[in-house]
Design an enzyme around this catalytic site. Structure first.
Site, mmCIF file in Angstrom:
data_model
loop_
_atom_site.group_PDB
_atom_site.id
_atom_site.type_symbol
_atom_site.label_atom_id
_atom_site.label_comp_id
_atom_site.label_asym_id
_atom_site.label_seq_id
_atom_site.Cartn_x
_atom_site.Cartn_y
_atom_site.Cartn_z
ATOM 1 N NE ARG A 51 14.257 16.035 15.389
ATOM 2 C CZ ARG A 51 14.374 17.341 15.178
ATOM 3 N NH1 ARG A 51 14.228 18.185 16.189
ATOM 4 N NH2 ARG A 51 14.627 17.808 13.986
ATOM 5 C CG ASP A 53 5.804 13.717 13.250
ATOM 6 O OD1 ASP A 53 6.784 14.389 13.609
ATOM 7 O OD2 ASP A 53 5.400 13.654 12.075
ATOM 8 N NE ARG A 198 0.928 11.664 9.761
ATOM 9 C CZ ARG A 198 0.657 12.596 10.667
ATOM 10 N NH1 ARG A 198 1.617 13.039 11.480
ATOM 11 N NH2 ARG A 198 -0.564 13.092 10.771
#
Length: 262
Positions: A51, A53, A198
């Protein structure tokens, strides 16, 4: 009944991430609506390799689904793309054994973060690249990155809402390179935590700009606390390169989009 695997690329800027949501404004929602329209059958449900974001892009997301319909591989590509918006496209399709699972069969996952180093913010590539206005130094970032390789508890780089059962992951590779004003950070791991890349990027940039020494990365890792790390960096430059499968499955390892990325 047969199982079909698809390689899907997308620009994630307009979507609320990959996973289906009631709003319908996710990449999975758009793909499943297109597949359902193409098959003109019962709603198609897909399972993905990993998945992503909101705002994150995909060069080769892999999904699988089961269907009673028999179609040539190129028909799945062209037919599904007919019903997809311009910023999502099926790159390839393959019939696979029922034992194949887009997520469970993946040995590793790969991401690239593309970063523009410039005194001026991005324009034509806005949303496609991250941005730093201070000069970066390669060697300190490489030294810091080496401290993250191997199996570790990555709690310091984990978002508070992460649903992973364990913070322990194995980071196989971090490659850092530069082409002109663009930096490319490539990551490969058995799996990633929510916001893990990130958060690592925020720390690498702190080191690259000289705000922190390379050894600080080891301190952040050992702290096992999100408070020890730098702020989460922008999703704009993050691209899911795709999963890594055993060659026995016969699936493409990359698409032409890999060569488009700086």
């Amino acid at each position: 009944m047969q199982r079909i695997a698809l390689g899907v690329s997308f620009n994630g800027r307009a979507y609320d991430g990959w996973q289906s949501q009631p709003s319908g404004q996710t990449v999975q929602d758009q793909l499943e609506m297109a597949l359902t329209r193409f098959t003109a059958a019962e709603p198609v449900r897909t399972l993905c390799a990993g998945r992503t974001d909101a705002g994150v892009h995909g060069l080769m997301q892999v999904v699988h689904f089961d269907t009673p319909l028999q179609r040539p591989d190129n028909a799945w590509v062209r037919g599904t793309n007919t019903f997809l918006p311009p910023d999502i496209a099926v790159q390839w399709a393959r019939a696979v054994p029922s034992s194949f699972h887009a997520r469970a069969s993946a040995k590793a996952r790969r991401y690239a973060y593309v970063l523009l180093e410039s005194p001026v913010r991005p324009s034509v590539d806005s949303g496609q690249v991250g941005w730093v206005f201070r000069p970066l130094a390669l060697e300190p970032m490489q030294q810091a990155a080496q401290m993250l390789l191997g199996e570790h508890d990555f709690t310091s780089f984990r978002a508070s809402g992460c649903q992973s059962h364990t913070p322990v992951k194995t980071l196989n590779r971090i490659d850092i390179s530069r082409r002109g004003a663009y930096w490319r950070f490539e990551f490969e791991a058995n799996a990633f935590l929510h916001h893990m890349i990130r958060n690592i990027m925020g720390c690498l940039i702190a080191v690259g700009t000289g705000n922190r020494p390379p050894a600080w990365m080891a301190e952040v890792l050992a702290a096992r606390s999100r408070d020890a790390a730098a702020p989460t960096f922008s999703p704009d430059g993050l691209h899911f390169l795709g999963p890594v499968y055993d060659s026995a499955w016969g699936l493409p390892e990359r698409t032409p989009l890999f060569d488009w990325l700086p």
